[in-house]
Write a protein that holds these residues in place. Structure first.
Motif, short mmCIF file in Angstrom:
data_model
loop_
_atom_site.label_atom_id
_atom_site.label_comp_id
_atom_site.label_asym_id
_atom_site.label_seq_id
_atom_site.Cartn_x
_atom_site.Cartn_y
_atom_site.Cartn_z
N LEU A 6 0.88 -1.16 0.00
CA LEU A 6 0.00 0.00 0.00
C LEU A 6 0.92 1.21 0.00
O LEU A 6 1.71 1.40 0.93
N VAL A 7 0.86 2.00 -1.07
CA VAL A 7 1.74 3.16 -1.21
C VAL A 7 0.91 4.42 -1.02
O VAL A 7 -0.18 4.54 -1.59
N LEU A 8 1.43 5.34 -0.22
CA LEU A 8 0.74 6.59 0.05
C LEU A 8 1.53 7.75 -0.54
O LEU A 8 2.76 7.78 -0.46
N THR A 9 0.80 8.67 -1.14
CA THR A 9 1.38 9.93 -1.58
C THR A 9 0.29 10.99 -1.50
O THR A 9 -0.88 10.66 -1.31
N THR A 10 0.68 12.25 -1.62
CA THR A 10 -0.27 13.35 -1.64
C THR A 10 0.05 14.24 -2.83
O THR A 10 1.21 14.39 -3.21
N LEU A 11 -1.00 14.82 -3.39
CA LEU A 11 -0.86 15.75 -4.51
C LEU A 11 -1.51 17.07 -4.12
O LEU A 11 -2.37 17.12 -3.24
N PRO A 12 -1.15 18.16 -4.80
CA PRO A 12 -1.68 19.46 -4.39
C PRO A 12 -3.12 19.73 -4.78
O PRO A 12 -3.74 20.66 -4.24
N ASP A 13 -3.68 18.95 -5.72
CA ASP A 13 -5.05 19.22 -6.16
C ASP A 13 -5.66 17.97 -6.79
O ASP A 13 -4.96 17.00 -7.11
N ALA A 14 -6.98 18.02 -6.98
CA ALA A 14 -7.72 16.86 -7.50
C ALA A 14 -7.32 16.51 -8.93
O ALA A 14 -7.26 15.34 -9.28
N ASP A 15 -7.06 17.51 -9.76
CA ASP A 15 -6.70 17.24 -11.16
C ASP A 15 -5.39 16.47 -11.27
O ASP A 15 -5.29 15.49 -12.01
N VAL A 55 -4.33 16.30 -1.57
CA VAL A 55 -5.22 15.20 -1.92
C VAL A 55 -4.44 13.90 -1.75
O VAL A 55 -3.49 13.65 -2.49
N PRO A 56 -4.80 13.07 -0.76
CA PRO A 56 -4.10 11.82 -0.53
C PRO A 56 -4.49 10.75 -1.56
O PRO A 56 -5.65 10.67 -1.99
N LEU A 57 -3.53 9.92 -1.93
CA LEU A 57 -3.75 8.76 -2.78
C LEU A 57 -3.33 7.51 -2.03
O LEU A 57 -2.28 7.49 -1.38
N LEU A 58 -4.17 6.46 -2.12
CA LEU A 58 -3.84 5.13 -1.61
C LEU A 58 -3.65 4.25 -2.84
O LEU A 58 -4.59 4.02 -3.60
N ILE A 59 -2.45 3.76 -3.02
CA ILE A 59 -2.08 3.03 -4.23
C ILE A 59 -1.79 1.58 -3.87
O ILE A 59 -0.95 1.31 -3.01
N LYS A 60 -2.50 0.64 -4.52
CA LYS A 60 -2.26 -0.77 -4.29
C LYS A 60 -1.43 -1.33 -5.43
O LYS A 60 -1.80 -1.22 -6.60
N THR A 61 -0.29 -1.95 -5.07
CA THR A 61 0.63 -2.46 -6.08
C THR A 61 1.36 -3.69 -5.54
O THR A 61 1.18 -4.07 -4.38
N SER A 62 2.19 -4.27 -6.39
CA SER A 62 3.03 -5.39 -5.96
C SER A 62 4.43 -4.86 -5.69
O SER A 62 4.87 -3.86 -6.28
N ALA A 63 5.15 -5.54 -4.82
CA ALA A 63 6.53 -5.14 -4.51
C ALA A 63 7.39 -5.17 -5.77
O ALA A 63 8.29 -4.33 -5.92
N ALA A 64 7.10 -6.07 -6.67
CA ALA A 64 7.87 -6.18 -7.91
C ALA A 64 7.74 -4.93 -8.78
O ALA A 64 8.64 -4.63 -9.56
N ARG A 65 6.65 -4.20 -8.65
CA ARG A 65 6.41 -3.00 -9.47
C ARG A 65 6.77 -1.70 -8.75
O ARG A 65 6.63 -0.62 -9.31
N GLU A 83 5.97 13.03 -0.80
CA GLU A 83 5.77 11.90 0.11
C GLU A 83 5.53 10.65 -0.75
O GLU A 83 4.63 10.63 -1.58
N ILE A 84 6.34 9.64 -0.55
CA ILE A 84 6.11 8.32 -1.14
C ILE A 84 6.47 7.33 -0.04
O ILE A 84 7.64 7.17 0.30
N VAL A 85 5.45 6.69 0.52
CA VAL A 85 5.64 5.75 1.62
C VAL A 85 4.97 4.44 1.24
O VAL A 85 3.79 4.43 0.88
N ALA A 86 5.73 3.36 1.31
CA ALA A 86 5.18 2.03 0.99
C ALA A 86 5.09 1.20 2.26
O ALA A 86 6.05 1.10 3.02
N VAL A 87 3.91 0.63 2.46
CA VAL A 87 3.64 -0.20 3.63
C VAL A 87 3.31 -1.61 3.15
O VAL A 87 2.41 -1.78 2.32
N PRO A 88 4.02 -2.62 3.63
CA PRO A 88 3.68 -3.98 3.21
C PRO A 88 2.32 -4.41 3.77
O PRO A 88 2.00 -4.11 4.92
N VAL A 89 1.55 -5.07 2.95
CA VAL A 89 0.25 -5.59 3.37
C VAL A 89 0.50 -6.95 4.03
O VAL A 89 0.96 -7.89 3.37
N GLN A 90 0.24 -7.03 5.31
CA GLN A 90 0.49 -8.26 6.06
C GLN A 90 -0.61 -9.30 5.86
O GLN A 90 -0.34 -10.50 5.83
N ARG A 91 -1.84 -8.83 5.73
CA ARG A 91 -2.98 -9.72 5.55
C ARG A 91 -4.00 -9.02 4.68
O ARG A 91 -4.06 -7.80 4.61
#
Length: 107
Positions: A6-15, A55-65, A83-91
């Motif tokens: 689960l990768v988190l980042t924020t952007l300055p606006d919706a567009d 504007v926060p984004l929750l990004i779901k990806t694989s570790a390989a990508r 901000e680019i923070v990746a959190v491993p999904v445990q379950r």
């Protein structure tokens, strides 16, 4: 099943958030991007306390990508230091995690 992040980042606006989210999914760097409601951020930057609406984004990806995802975010992000923070999904629901893995497989 590959490791899911689960990768988190924020952007300055919706567009800019919508444009980045679409690119990440189109390029199979993310299976899904949730674009959340704007929030107030308070942070220290270059010695000063700053506030901004982001504007926060929750990004779901694989570790390989992850490396390619990080590169894509940096290429489009307007901030000097995003901000680019990746959190491993445990379950998670196995079928959903399999879907994330499938959707982010290079095609």
């Amino acid at each position: 099943m590959s490791e899911i992040l689960l990768v988190l980042t924020t952007l300055p606006d919706a567009d800019s958030a919508a444009a980045l989210g679409a690119r990440l999914v189109e390029e199979r760097l993310a299976a899904c991007v949730n674009i959340l409601a704007p929030c107030a951020s308070v942070y220290r930057w270059q010695g000063r306390v700053e506030t901004a609406t982001e504007v926060p984004l929750l990004i779901k990806t694989s570790a390989a990508r992850y490396a390619a995802l990080e590169t894509a975010i940096l290429a489009e992000h307007p901030y000097e230091l995003p901000e680019i923070v990746a959190v491993p999904v445990q379950r998670g629901l196995p079928g959903y995690l399999d879907w994330v893995s499938t959707e982010t497989a290079p095609g």
